[in-house]
Motif scaffolding. Sequence first.
Motif, PDB file in Angstrom:
ATOM      1  N   LYS A 200      22.676 -14.143  58.891  1.00 51.48           N
ATOM      2  CA  LYS A 200      22.323 -15.338  58.679  1.00 51.48           C
ATOM      3  C   LYS A 200      21.501 -16.092  59.287  1.00 51.48           C
ATOM      4  O   LYS A 200      21.166 -17.562  59.245  1.00 51.48           O
ATOM      5  CB  LYS A 200      23.981 -15.315  58.992  1.00 51.48           C
ATOM      6  CG  LYS A 200      24.623 -16.961  60.014  1.00 51.48           C
ATOM      7  CD  LYS A 200      24.780 -17.775  58.392  1.00 51.48           C
ATOM      8  CE  LYS A 200      25.100 -19.169  58.643  1.00 51.48           C
ATOM      9  NZ  LYS A 200      25.360 -19.941  57.494  1.00 51.48           N
TER      10      LYS A 200
ATOM     11  N   ASP B 186      25.412 -11.185  59.968  1.00 52.80           N
ATOM     12  CA  ASP B 186      25.652 -10.861  61.065  1.00 52.80           C
ATOM     13  C   ASP B 186      23.755 -11.313  61.632  1.00 52.80           C
ATOM     14  O   ASP B 186      23.098 -11.404  60.161  1.00 52.80           O
ATOM     15  CB  ASP B 186      25.612  -9.984  62.016  1.00 52.80           C
ATOM     16  CG  ASP B 186      27.332  -9.129  61.688  1.00 52.80           C
ATOM     17  OD1 ASP B 186      27.845  -9.895  61.930  1.00 52.80           O
ATOM     18  OD2 ASP B 186      27.096  -8.138  62.202  1.00 52.80           O
ATOM     19  N   TRP B 187      23.856 -12.489  62.681  1.00 58.66           N
ATOM     20  CA  TRP B 187      22.744 -12.647  62.820  1.00 58.66           C
ATOM     21  C   TRP B 187      21.320 -11.220  63.092  1.00 58.66           C
ATOM     22  O   TRP B 187      22.307 -10.105  63.447  1.00 58.66           O
ATOM     23  CB  TRP B 187      22.419 -13.277  64.353  1.00 58.66           C
ATOM     24  CG  TRP B 187      22.787 -14.663  63.623  1.00 58.66           C
ATOM     25  CD1 TRP B 187      24.046 -14.999  63.762  1.00 58.66           C
ATOM     26  CD2 TRP B 187      22.074 -16.048  63.972  1.00 58.66           C
ATOM     27  NE1 TRP B 187      23.610 -16.522  63.039  1.00 58.66           N
ATOM     28  CE2 TRP B 187      22.506 -16.737  64.007  1.00 58.66           C
ATOM     29  CE3 TRP B 187      21.128 -15.888  64.910  1.00 58.66           C
ATOM     30  CZ2 TRP B 187      22.122 -18.132  63.842  1.00 58.66           C
ATOM     31  CZ3 TRP B 187      19.884 -17.670  65.153  1.00 58.66           C
ATOM     32  CH2 TRP B 187      20.851 -18.255  64.444  1.00 58.66           C
TER      33      TRP B 187
ATOM     34  N   CYS C 133      23.294 -14.992  71.781  1.00 56.34           N
ATOM     35  CA  CYS C 133      23.645 -14.390  70.176  1.00 56.34           C
ATOM     36  C   CYS C 133      25.479 -14.107  71.239  1.00 56.34           C
ATOM     37  O   CYS C 133      26.665 -14.966  70.348  1.00 56.34           O
ATOM     38  CB  CYS C 133      23.810 -13.640  70.097  1.00 56.34           C
ATOM     39  SG  CYS C 133      22.331 -13.384  69.231  1.00 56.34           S
ATOM     40  N   GLU C 134      25.705 -13.948  72.037  1.00 59.00           N
ATOM     41  CA  GLU C 134      26.377 -14.414  72.723  1.00 59.00           C
ATOM     42  C   GLU C 134      27.302 -15.132  73.712  1.00 59.00           C
ATOM     43  O   GLU C 134      28.747 -15.636  73.146  1.00 59.00           O
ATOM     44  CB  GLU C 134      26.578 -13.028  74.188  1.00 59.00           C
ATOM     45  CG  GLU C 134      26.587 -11.688  73.860  1.00 59.00           C
ATOM     46  CD  GLU C 134      26.401 -10.344  74.645  1.00 59.00           C
ATOM     47  OE1 GLU C 134      26.650 -10.514  75.563  1.00 59.00           O
ATOM     48  OE2 GLU C 134      26.530  -9.429  73.938  1.00 59.00           O
TER      49      GLU C 134
ATOM     50  N   ASP D 218      28.275 -17.504  70.309  1.00 61.42           N
ATOM     51  CA  ASP D 218      29.402 -16.541  69.637  1.00 61.42           C
ATOM     52  C   ASP D 218      28.731 -16.027  68.320  1.00 61.42           C
ATOM     53  O   ASP D 218      29.611 -16.603  66.941  1.00 61.42           O
ATOM     54  CB  ASP D 218      30.597 -17.174  68.965  1.00 61.42           C
ATOM     55  CG  ASP D 218      31.557 -18.105  70.164  1.00 61.42           C
ATOM     56  OD1 ASP D 218      31.548 -16.699  71.859  1.00 61.42           O
ATOM     57  OD2 ASP D 218      32.104 -18.634  70.710  1.00 61.42           O
ATOM     58  N   LYS D 219      27.686 -15.712  68.477  1.00 64.61           N
ATOM     59  CA  LYS D 219      27.606 -15.105  67.105  1.00 64.61           C
ATOM     60  C   LYS D 219      27.581 -13.948  66.482  1.00 64.61           C
ATOM     61  O   LYS D 219      26.661 -12.977  68.103  1.00 64.61           O
ATOM     62  CB  LYS D 219      26.018 -15.605  67.083  1.00 64.61           C
ATOM     63  CG  LYS D 219      25.764 -17.422  67.021  1.00 64.61           C
ATOM     64  CD  LYS D 219      25.828 -17.906  65.846  1.00 64.61           C
ATOM     65  CE  LYS D 219      25.420 -19.336  66.753  1.00 64.61           C
ATOM     66  NZ  LYS D 219      26.085 -19.560  65.097  1.00 64.61           N
ATOM     67  N   GLU D 220      27.648 -13.177  65.364  1.00 66.55           N
ATOM     68  CA  GLU D 220      28.267 -11.787  65.695  1.00 66.55           C
ATOM     69  C   GLU D 220      26.350 -11.363  65.304  1.00 66.55           C
ATOM     70  O   GLU D 220      25.702 -11.544  64.853  1.00 66.55           O
ATOM     71  CB  GLU D 220      28.602 -11.251  64.605  1.00 66.55           C
ATOM     72  CG  GLU D 220      29.985 -11.610  64.569  1.00 66.55           C
ATOM     73  CD  GLU D 220      30.870 -10.873  65.749  1.00 66.55           C
ATOM     74  OE1 GLU D 220      30.442  -9.765  65.982  1.00 66.55           O
ATOM     75  OE2 GLU D 220      31.636 -11.504  66.075  1.00 66.55           O
ATOM     76  N   TYR D 221      26.574 -10.283  66.048  1.00 66.00           N
ATOM     77  CA  TYR D 221      24.768 -10.068  65.624  1.00 66.00           C
ATOM     78  C   TYR D 221      24.493  -8.251  65.273  1.00 66.00           C
ATOM     79  O   TYR D 221      25.434  -7.718  66.438  1.00 66.00           O
ATOM     80  CB  TYR D 221      23.515 -10.555  66.861  1.00 66.00           C
ATOM     81  CG  TYR D 221      24.220  -9.230  68.282  1.00 66.00           C
ATOM     82  CD1 TYR D 221      24.105  -8.420  68.593  1.00 66.00           C
ATOM     83  CD2 TYR D 221      25.161 -10.465  69.413  1.00 66.00           C
ATOM     84  CE1 TYR D 221      24.078  -8.098  69.969  1.00 66.00           C
ATOM     85  CE2 TYR D 221      25.187 -10.047  70.123  1.00 66.00           C
ATOM     86  CZ  TYR D 221      24.344  -8.862  70.477  1.00 66.00           C
ATOM     87  OH  TYR D 221      25.127  -8.168  71.749  1.00 66.00           O
ATOM     88  N   THR D 222      23.269  -8.220  64.753  1.00 67.76           N
ATOM     89  CA  THR D 222      23.125  -6.824  65.116  1.00 67.76           C
ATOM     90  C   THR D 222      21.883  -6.344  65.610  1.00 67.76           C
ATOM     91  O   THR D 222      20.554  -7.192  65.047  1.00 67.76           O
ATOM     92  CB  THR D 222      22.774  -6.035  63.262  1.00 67.76           C
ATOM     93  OG1 THR D 222      23.939  -6.742  62.456  1.00 67.76           O
ATOM     94  CG2 THR D 222      22.223  -4.948  63.759  1.00 67.76           C
TER      95      THR D 222
END
Length: 609
Positions: free
Chosen positions: A218, A172-173, A192-193, A196-200
């Motif tokens: 990523k 994830d990002w 990110c939202e 559509d970036k999955e993030y931590t």
Amino acid sequence: MTKIVFVADLFADQYVGGAELTTQAIIESCPFEYVRFNAKEVTIATLQEYQDHFWIFGNAVSLSMQLVPSIVGNIKYAILEYDYKFCKYRSLEKHKEETGEECDCDVSQLGKLISAFYYGSEQIFWMSSKQEEIWIEKFPFLESKGRVLGSVFSRGDIEKLDFLKGGNNSADWLVQDSESWIKGTDEAIQWCENNDKEYTLFKNYSRTQLLNAMYKAKGFCFLPRGGDTCPRVVIEAKVLGCELQINNHVQMANEAWFELGTPDTIVNHLRALPNRFWDDIKGKLDITSTIGAYTTTYNCISQGYPFEACVKSLLANFDEVIVVDAGSTDGTWERLQEIEGIRTYQHSVDFEHPRWAIHSDGDLKAKAREYVTADWCWQMDVDEVIHEDIREKLQRLLQTLPKGYDLLSLPVVEYWGSTGKVRMDVNPWKWRISRNKEHITHGIPAELRMKDDDGNLYASRGTDSCDYIDKDSYKRLQHATFYDETAHEIRTKGLQGDDTAVKVYEDWFNQIVDLLPTVYHYSWYDIERKINSYQGHWNSFWRSMYDLELEDTPQNNVCFDKSWSEVTPDDIKMLAQRLEEEQGGHIFHKKIEWNVVTPWVELKEQGPL
């Protein structure tokens, strides 16, 4: 060994932040002995105890501002500037967020005090070019003070980055979960939202955990709300191959080393930063400073001056040697051309001019000084010689010179005859070495400058036209010296006949000569030669210098009870012999009192000739 004092609100073992990690990396690479203090612990007593150290201030907001005048006036120091301390919020954007108005702290009492503190520094290290630009816009007088350094990484962190560079970038990002307003966590999450970036979110990671996470990530989204001068997390993310989503508040983003850099070139850039910092500091410590020497000549061969020994002793110690000749006609100029390694210039003096003495002395020294290109200027006359190994001792001394002084006086050994007598009837110091600053020159001090009926400059008594003065105001320059009131009182008592004081002064002077770079003056080493020069040179010199009308009468002859025209070579030889045997010195401004013996001292260390 030079010592360093580090000052910061907190160090990396007390709080792990970007500024603290840079300070720690600099501490770990420090090539000198050092101590460190939390800023709130620093007092006047601390400043006094470590006055001869070089200080480095990091984030030091808790430093008492009442100490600033004492620091500026007495301490050599550099500043690591991580943000914008002239602003009460340390951020121009946060200032506007809180007050609704643009930051005007630069004109506040805080801003003025901080800028004065920074102006008094030897150097300011900025974290980015953009940060420097903002500071200089507020305080233009700081423009010459700074150098962009950037975030500095420890050797261990650089090795980890080098090992992990490139990453595999499949997870994830990453978004930094920070409670600091400036870090823009909410904005990064929103980006990110929206994309559509999955993030931590990461928070309170150890260095190893963070680098491992970036190795896998990523990308990294970092959208600070205000100027972040050189965020190390962004540097780490790029080295580890992350895609970056950053904004204009990442202030080093457009610098070539970062914007155009690859993981390899960025790592190499980071490796160089500790040495770049310490090389600059070494320059400020005068460890690597250059020293140029200058002297002047005129008919040295016929006058019996040891000019070749003088010049060769300068060559043995200094980075450049300048000799300016007044138009010698006895072979001196030709002999100078044969000495390798010196730069010679000729400025012929008109010895028919009524004020030739000024032109041949102070003016000529001023011309010679202008040719020096080194950081420091060492002046010596051609009847002075030094040992060929004083450079290391001198370099150590320059490191401790109080910052408020541009001029340093050093010991001079005045020989009286050739039997080992050293004079104590003249001052044991002479102005010797000065910073190579444009405003410093030689000349007649303002209060002693006179004009004759034709408008020619001459001097009142109290100068030989060679004083160190300000080029524009003609005011004398202050000088740092080893010779204090106690030493002067002891010397005075000795000259008044106190034998114990003579012994105490002799012991003190031997210690000084052993401790400090010392010049040996051979003007009175050959007393017969010196008296001859009074007859042929110095009487004319004084008349020219001080606009005197002196007839050749017994009353005006300070050496003999007859006019100079009646003095024979045998008279001079006999007087010289008697002076050397019976006296320890004599200042020829008055007749000799043979019933009063001028005391002298002896040195343990041999002179260079």
